[in-house]
Design a protein around this motif. Structure first.
Motif, short mmCIF file in Angstrom:
data_model
loop_
_atom_site.label_atom_id
_atom_site.label_comp_id
_atom_site.label_asym_id
_atom_site.label_seq_id
_atom_site.Cartn_x
_atom_site.Cartn_y
_atom_site.Cartn_z
N SER A 1 -22.81 -6.58 12.79
CA SER A 1 -22.82 -8.00 12.48
C SER A 1 -21.86 -8.29 11.32
CB SER A 1 -24.22 -8.46 12.08
OG SER A 1 -25.14 -8.26 13.13
N ALA A 2 -21.28 -9.48 11.34
CA ALA A 2 -20.46 -9.92 10.21
C ALA A 2 -21.37 -10.15 9.00
CB ALA A 2 -19.72 -11.20 10.57
N PHE A 3 -20.82 -10.02 7.81
CA PHE A 3 -21.60 -10.26 6.60
C PHE A 3 -20.67 -10.66 5.45
CE2 PHE A 3 -20.39 -5.82 6.36
CZ PHE A 3 -20.13 -5.60 5.01
N ASP A 4 -21.26 -11.22 4.41
CA ASP A 4 -20.53 -11.60 3.19
C ASP A 4 -21.07 -10.81 2.01
OD1 ASP A 4 -19.09 -13.55 4.56
OD2 ASP A 4 -20.52 -15.14 4.07
N VAL A 5 -20.20 -10.58 1.03
CA VAL A 5 -20.63 -10.07 -0.26
C VAL A 5 -20.07 -11.00 -1.34
CG1 VAL A 5 -20.77 -7.67 0.49
CG2 VAL A 5 -18.65 -8.50 -0.55
N TYR A 6 -20.66 -10.92 -2.51
CA TYR A 6 -20.31 -11.83 -3.61
C TYR A 6 -19.92 -10.99 -4.82
CZ TYR A 6 -22.65 -14.78 -0.31
OH TYR A 6 -23.01 -15.41 0.85
N ILE B 1 -9.83 -3.49 -8.87
CA ILE B 1 -8.91 -4.60 -8.64
C ILE B 1 -8.96 -5.01 -7.17
CG2 ILE B 1 -6.54 -5.44 -8.85
CD1 ILE B 1 -7.89 -4.70 -11.51
N TRP B 2 -9.39 -6.24 -6.93
CA TRP B 2 -9.51 -6.76 -5.57
C TRP B 2 -8.49 -7.88 -5.38
CZ3 TRP B 2 -12.84 -5.11 -1.70
CH2 TRP B 2 -12.87 -5.90 -0.55
N GLU B 3 -7.65 -7.74 -4.36
CA GLU B 3 -6.63 -8.75 -4.08
C GLU B 3 -7.14 -9.75 -3.06
OE1 GLU B 3 -1.92 -9.10 -2.73
OE2 GLU B 3 -2.94 -7.16 -2.66
N GLN B 4 -7.05 -11.03 -3.43
CA GLN B 4 -7.50 -12.08 -2.52
C GLN B 4 -6.87 -13.41 -2.93
OE1 GLN B 4 -11.56 -11.98 -0.89
NE2 GLN B 4 -11.88 -14.06 -1.63
N ASP B 5 -6.39 -14.15 -1.96
CA ASP B 5 -5.84 -15.49 -2.18
C ASP B 5 -4.73 -15.52 -3.23
OD1 ASP B 5 -7.71 -16.49 -0.34
OD2 ASP B 5 -9.22 -16.77 -1.91
N GLY B 6 -3.91 -14.49 -3.23
CA GLY B 6 -2.76 -14.46 -4.14
C GLY B 6 -3.07 -14.00 -5.55
N HIS C 1 -15.64 -12.04 3.04
CA HIS C 1 -16.24 -12.02 4.37
C HIS C 1 -15.78 -10.79 5.14
CE1 HIS C 1 -17.92 -13.52 8.13
NE2 HIS C 1 -16.76 -13.24 8.72
N PHE C 2 -16.72 -10.12 5.77
CA PHE C 2 -16.44 -8.97 6.61
C PHE C 2 -16.78 -9.32 8.06
CE2 PHE C 2 -16.85 -7.29 2.42
CZ PHE C 2 -16.07 -6.14 2.37
N LEU D 1 -15.99 -0.62 -0.16
CA LEU D 1 -15.92 -1.90 0.53
C LEU D 1 -14.47 -2.28 0.81
CD1 LEU D 1 -18.63 -4.03 -1.33
CD2 LEU D 1 -18.77 -3.10 1.00
N GLY D 2 -13.58 -1.86 -0.10
CA GLY D 2 -12.17 -2.14 0.09
C GLY D 2 -11.59 -1.46 1.32
N VAL D 3 -11.95 -0.20 1.55
CA VAL D 3 -11.42 0.49 2.74
C VAL D 3 -12.05 -0.07 4.02
CG1 VAL D 3 -10.88 2.59 1.44
CG2 VAL D 3 -13.07 2.42 2.64
N LEU D 4 -13.30 -0.53 3.93
CA LEU D 4 -13.93 -1.17 5.08
C LEU D 4 -13.22 -2.48 5.41
CD1 LEU D 4 -16.16 -1.36 7.21
CD2 LEU D 4 -17.62 -2.42 5.48
N TYR D 5 -12.92 -3.26 4.37
CA TYR D 5 -12.23 -4.53 4.57
C TYR D 5 -10.85 -4.31 5.17
CZ TYR D 5 -10.67 -9.29 3.49
OH TYR D 5 -10.20 -10.58 3.59
N GLU D 6 -10.15 -3.31 4.69
CA GLU D 6 -8.83 -2.99 5.22
C GLU D 6 -8.92 -2.56 6.68
OE1 GLU D 6 -5.04 0.00 4.20
OE2 GLU D 6 -6.96 0.19 3.13
N PHE D 7 -9.94 -1.78 7.01
CA PHE D 7 -10.15 -1.33 8.40
C PHE D 7 -10.37 -2.53 9.33
CE2 PHE D 7 -13.44 -0.46 11.61
CZ PHE D 7 -12.76 0.46 12.42
#
Length: 257
Positions: free
Chosen positions: A54-59, A88-93, A129-130, A248-254
């Motif tokens: 299932s899709a999910f969000d983290v904060y 370091i998390w890259e998002q929205d520039g 969002h994942f 979580l970063g490698v999951l997001y990249e995947f």
């Protein structure tokens, strides 16, 4: 670039992060919620034999951001000294300095408010969002079970280490017991990896990509077992938060690669 106010280090020494008291309150509730989400994360489609998450969000509670990664990294080093993850998390520039990650936005907001009220410190919560993961094919019942564990492995590891970090910060664990709990989480991930390779080594397509994801996750887990810090002044609590954000970063990249 927005540079936050400096931490009041004496506050952290005397109060041991005021948010500890909040963490204690939410520890049991978060554990129940996470267990439910973990069970709900994976489902099997009986129509087309697919296995999906299932899709999910983290904060993510972030302490600073910059459009220049090197600047964010400098700030991260200061925050890691006082227990923040500093990933370091890259998002929205922007490159965000992440302190910690929550599955419940209310928890992130309460911690944010506490930091503001007790330190006068401005922080920001970003939502990540994942999307779902779908593996299609014709599988036996045992193969489906192994795939289901594989596609939820990164999330499960994140939450296991999140729980260790909370327990360490609230003195439920000391550093020795925290390291033992990390070893248990690593062993669970390693078992998922071994089972997956036993059944699907050499497979192509989605299964090959999923195997690569597990390899990356296991490498992060091994780094954590070794207690490898990002800098010499990083606390162990910070290392835990850094690694669970990293996985979580490698999951997001995947998912989005």
């Amino acid at each position: 670039m927005q540079v936050p106010k400096k931490f009041n280090f004496s506050f952290f020494k005397s109060k041991k992060f005021f948010i500890i008291s909040l963490c204690v309150v939410f520890l049991i509730a978060c554990t129940i919620v996470a267990n439910y989400l973990s069970l709900a994360l994976v489902r099997t489609n009986s129509t087309n034999e697919s296995v999906s998450s299932s899709a999910f969000d983290v904060y993510m509670l972030t302490l600073a951001k910059s459009q220049v990664k090197a600047e964010a990294q400098v700030l991260a080093g200061d925050y890691q000294k006082v227990g923040a993850g500093g990933y370091i998390w890259e998002q929205d520039g922007y490159f965000y300095v992440v302190s910690s990650v929550y599955i419940n936005k209310n928890d992130a907001t309460l911690v944010q408010n506490s930091v503001k009220a007790n330190q006068g410190f401005d922080s920001e919560i970003i939502t990540v969002h994942f999307d779902e993961i779908v593996v299609n094919g014709s599988f036996t019942a045992d193969e489906k079970k192994v795939i289901a564990k594989a596609i939820s492995a990164c999330y499960d590891f994140y939450y296991n280490i999140y729980d260790v970090a909370i327990s360490l910060d609230t003195a439920v664990y000391n550093e020795i017991s925290a390291r033992l709990a990390v070893n248990n989480a690593h062993n669970s991930l390693s078992n998922v990896y071994d089972d997956f390779n036993t059944l699907f080594d050499g497979k192509s397509g989605n299964l090959e990509e999923l195997g690569t994801l597990l390899e990356k996750a296991l490498a992060i887990s091994q780094e954590l077992c070794g207690g490898t810090p990002e800098n010499n002044n990083q606390t162990y609590s910070s290392v835990l938060k850094y690694r669970y954000t990293e996985i979580l970063g490698v999951l997001y990249e995947f998912i989005n690669g």
